[in-house]
Scaffold this motif. Structure first.
Motif, mmCIF file in Angstrom:
data_model
loop_
_atom_site.group_PDB
_atom_site.id
_atom_site.type_symbol
_atom_site.label_atom_id
_atom_site.label_comp_id
_atom_site.label_asym_id
_atom_site.label_seq_id
_atom_site.Cartn_x
_atom_site.Cartn_y
_atom_site.Cartn_z
ATOM 1 N N GLN A 105 37.009 -6.808 36.470
ATOM 2 C CA GLN A 105 36.854 -6.935 35.024
ATOM 3 C C GLN A 105 36.121 -5.743 34.407
ATOM 4 O O GLN A 105 36.076 -5.593 33.193
ATOM 5 N N VAL A 106 35.553 -4.884 35.218
ATOM 6 C CA VAL A 106 34.807 -3.727 34.728
ATOM 7 C C VAL A 106 35.767 -2.561 34.511
ATOM 8 O O VAL A 106 36.587 -2.242 35.365
ATOM 9 N N ASN A 107 35.661 -1.930 33.356
ATOM 10 C CA ASN A 107 36.455 -0.730 33.098
ATOM 11 C C ASN A 107 35.775 0.447 33.786
ATOM 12 O O ASN A 107 34.626 0.761 33.486
ATOM 13 N N ILE A 108 36.493 1.068 34.706
ATOM 14 C CA ILE A 108 35.912 2.183 35.443
ATOM 15 C C ILE A 108 36.993 3.202 35.764
ATOM 16 O O ILE A 108 38.138 2.847 36.037
ATOM 17 N N ALA A 161 41.936 1.385 30.177
ATOM 18 C CA ALA A 161 42.244 1.211 31.601
ATOM 19 C C ALA A 161 41.183 0.329 32.242
ATOM 20 O O ALA A 161 39.999 0.461 31.965
ATOM 21 N N LYS A 162 41.620 -0.570 33.096
ATOM 22 C CA LYS A 162 40.668 -1.386 33.857
ATOM 23 C C LYS A 162 40.109 -0.566 35.013
ATOM 24 O O LYS A 162 38.922 -0.434 35.169
ATOM 25 N N LEU A 187 34.893 10.155 29.079
ATOM 26 C CA LEU A 187 33.722 9.413 28.605
ATOM 27 C C LEU A 187 33.891 8.926 27.165
ATOM 28 O O LEU A 187 33.358 7.886 26.798
ATOM 29 N N TRP A 188 34.621 9.670 26.356
ATOM 30 C CA TRP A 188 34.773 9.324 24.945
ATOM 31 C C TRP A 188 36.034 8.531 24.623
ATOM 32 O O TRP A 188 36.286 8.222 23.480
ATOM 33 N N ALA A 222 35.357 -0.667 43.601
ATOM 34 C CA ALA A 222 35.137 -1.198 42.259
ATOM 35 C C ALA A 222 36.313 -2.064 41.819
ATOM 36 O O ALA A 222 36.122 -3.108 41.210
ATOM 37 N N GLU A 223 37.506 -1.642 42.150
ATOM 38 C CA GLU A 223 38.692 -2.405 41.782
ATOM 39 C C GLU A 223 38.702 -3.762 42.479
ATOM 40 O O GLU A 223 39.091 -4.767 41.900
#
Length: 167
Positions: free
Chosen positions: A8-11, A74-75, A67-68, A2-3
């Motif tokens: 650009q996705v926060n995961i 964090a990216k 989750l909350w 994913a990185e």
């Protein structure tokens, strides 16, 4: 991955260690099988190995908090979800025997296991880890959980009670 492919996705990736404790339902998974085997086979000697453990309730709480959280915090983050590093003999010793006396478990001499590994291919993979007790890098998990994760002996006893009722 994913990185690399979606920076650009926060995961956040949670990498749970051995998850123990009473599961939500009776269909418990692979995480409890080795623990069940340790208890059922009434072992008196175990190798000098350690495992990383997290209680199922701590993992659920960690997941809920992550989750909350705010999405811009964090990216990409990979969290080793472990709260304790324990020796195998501590696992069995911490579970009380039916008569109320703690079980007494010793360690198999490492030299003996090394000699036995000459003749046993599966044992060769274990021998490489003997005596190496590197704690899991669980700083991020502890930061999110706070300073009071479920105690490791409570986790083992809770798991043993669950297995006794559902085996």
């Amino acid at each position: 991955l994913a990185e690399k492919y979606a920076p650009q996705v926060n995961i956040t990736v949670l990498k749970p260690s051995r998850v123990l404790g009473a599961p939500v339902d009776n269909a418990f998974g692979i995480s409890l099988r080795p623990f069940e085997q340790l208890l059922l086979e009434n072992r008196r000697h175990l190798p000098d190995l350690s495992i990383h453990v997290i209680n199922v309730r701590d993992l659920a709480e960690l997941t809920r908090k992550l989750l909350w959280r705010k999405s811009n915090e964090a990216k990409f983050e990979a969290i080793e979800a472990s709260t304790h590093t324990v020796y195998l003999d501590q696992v069995v010793s911490s579970v009380e025997a039916p008569d109320g006396a703690p079980s007494k478990v010793g360690r198999v001499p490492t030299l003996l296991l090394r000699i036995m590994s000459i003749f046993s291919i599966p044992l060769r993979t274990v021998v490489a880890s003997l005596g190496q007790h590197a704690p899991a890098d669980s700083k991020a998990a502890r930061l999110w959980l706070g300073s009071h994760p479920v105690a490791v002996h409570e986790t083992f006893q809770e798991t043993a009670r669950f297995l006794a009722m559902n085996s």
